[in-house]
Scaffold this motif. Sequence first.
Motif, PDB file in Angstrom:
ATOM      1  N   UNK A   1       0.859  -1.183   0.000  1.00  0.00           N
ATOM      2  CA  UNK A   1       0.000   0.000   0.000  1.00  0.00           C
ATOM      3  C   UNK A   1       0.893   1.229   0.000  1.00  0.00           C
ATOM      4  N   UNK A   2       0.764   2.038  -1.028  1.00  0.00           N
ATOM      5  CA  UNK A   2       1.604   3.225  -1.158  1.00  0.00           C
ATOM      6  C   UNK A   2       1.109   4.361  -0.274  1.00  0.00           C
ATOM      7  N   UNK A   3       2.014   5.241   0.043  1.00  0.00           N
ATOM      8  CA  UNK A   3       1.630   6.470   0.738  1.00  0.00           C
ATOM      9  C   UNK A   3       0.848   7.350  -0.224  1.00  0.00           C
ATOM     10  N   UNK A   4      -0.175   8.053   0.263  1.00  0.00           N
ATOM     11  CA  UNK A   4      -0.944   8.903  -0.655  1.00  0.00           C
ATOM     12  C   UNK A   4      -0.089  10.025  -1.228  1.00  0.00           C
ATOM     13  N   UNK A   5       0.057  10.012  -2.540  1.00  0.00           N
ATOM     14  CA  UNK A   5       0.790  11.070  -3.245  1.00  0.00           C
ATOM     15  C   UNK A   5       0.530  10.897  -4.723  1.00  0.00           C
ATOM     16  N   UNK A   6       0.961  11.865  -5.517  1.00  0.00           N
ATOM     17  CA  UNK A   6       0.810  11.759  -6.965  1.00  0.00           C
ATOM     18  C   UNK A   6       2.100  11.328  -7.649  1.00  0.00           C
ATOM     19  N   UNK A   7       3.119  10.984  -6.869  1.00  0.00           N
ATOM     20  CA  UNK A   7       4.417  10.699  -7.458  1.00  0.00           C
ATOM     21  C   UNK A   7       4.380   9.541  -8.443  1.00  0.00           C
ATOM     22  N   UNK A   8       3.599   8.479  -8.094  1.00  0.00           N
ATOM     23  CA  UNK A   8       3.589   7.321  -8.975  1.00  0.00           C
ATOM     24  C   UNK A   8       3.036   7.670 -10.358  1.00  0.00           C
ATOM     25  N   UNK A   9       2.060   8.574 -10.392  1.00  0.00           N
ATOM     26  CA  UNK A   9       1.491   8.988 -11.671  1.00  0.00           C
ATOM     27  C   UNK A   9       2.501   9.835 -12.450  1.00  0.00           C
ATOM     28  N   UNK A  10       3.146  10.751 -11.766  1.00  0.00           N
ATOM     29  CA  UNK A  10       4.116  11.633 -12.416  1.00  0.00           C
ATOM     30  C   UNK A  10       5.263  10.829 -13.004  1.00  0.00           C
ATOM     31  N   UNK A  11       5.749   9.857 -12.239  1.00  0.00           N
ATOM     32  CA  UNK A  11       6.852   9.030 -12.724  1.00  0.00           C
ATOM     33  C   UNK A  11       6.434   8.216 -13.949  1.00  0.00           C
ATOM     34  N   UNK A  12       5.202   7.710 -13.924  1.00  0.00           N
ATOM     35  CA  UNK A  12       4.710   6.952 -15.060  1.00  0.00           C
ATOM     36  C   UNK A  12       4.578   7.801 -16.308  1.00  0.00           C
ATOM     37  N   UNK A  13       4.056   9.016 -16.140  1.00  0.00           N
ATOM     38  CA  UNK A  13       3.931   9.932 -17.279  1.00  0.00           C
ATOM     39  C   UNK A  13       5.310  10.263 -17.837  1.00  0.00           C
ATOM     40  N   UNK A  14       6.267  10.487 -16.938  1.00  0.00           N
ATOM     41  CA  UNK A  14       7.634  10.782 -17.389  1.00  0.00           C
ATOM     42  C   UNK A  14       8.208   9.606 -18.178  1.00  0.00           C
ATOM     43  N   UNK A  15       7.961   8.386 -17.681  1.00  0.00           N
ATOM     44  CA  UNK A  15       8.467   7.202 -18.376  1.00  0.00           C
ATOM     45  C   UNK A  15       7.849   7.074 -19.760  1.00  0.00           C
ATOM     46  N   UNK A  16       6.555   7.348 -19.868  1.00  0.00           N
ATOM     47  CA  UNK A  16       5.893   7.291 -21.172  1.00  0.00           C
ATOM     48  C   UNK A  16       6.459   8.332 -22.137  1.00  0.00           C
ATOM     49  N   UNK A  17       6.710   9.530 -21.607  1.00  0.00           N
ATOM     50  CA  UNK A  17       7.277  10.584 -22.449  1.00  0.00           C
ATOM     51  C   UNK A  17       8.661  10.205 -22.952  1.00  0.00           C
TER      52      UNK A  17
END
Length: 198
Positions: A170-186
């Motif tokens: 269970x991850x800590x609540x944050x948006x980091x996982x989404x940001x990292x994923x978007x960066x990886x896609x870019x």
Amino acid sequence: FAIGEKFFGSGKSYENFLCLSVGEGIGLGIIIEGKLFAGSHNGAGELGHTRISFDPDAPQCACGKQGCLESYASDRAVIRTYYEKTGKLLTIDAILQAARQNDVNALAVFSRMGSYLGIAVSSLINLFDPQALIIGGERTNAAQFFVDELWKHVRANTVYDLAKGVELIVLEPSNDEWIRGVAALAIREFFSNTTNWR
């Protein structure tokens, strides 16, 4: 989310895992053999719009259908269920605060949310036999109130004791996982013509 966890987060150690996003909606990222499974039309992972009830009185989902998982386990579902129990229309944050103060109705609606998520996740584990389940999204800030119930239903409904081999993260609540994923896609898009990206 799933790509971010695979390359930068809790999924680095696994080749097969599921990322469950919980909050305003219910989403799913599927990593199989180290790769994101997107489906034939990039639609894989629409777990929230899987129908779990065909009762004619089932609640309506934001997608327009009735009985979807989101209508039982999203923020809107928690708000609606709390209102049905108490007659009080509160925000999700207010219900979370009430749960922290041991409000029995708030605790009950989060527990109910966990039970529906657990039933859905048990089917996913039966289908994919993953190494890990990673739970993220904004509602991980209420994890203490629903994860135990979720995992209880997972254990009760998976076959061949498959749940025993699944690590729950269970991850800590944050948006980091989404940001990292978007960066990886870019990055993947930028280097797609020169790099053999998995």
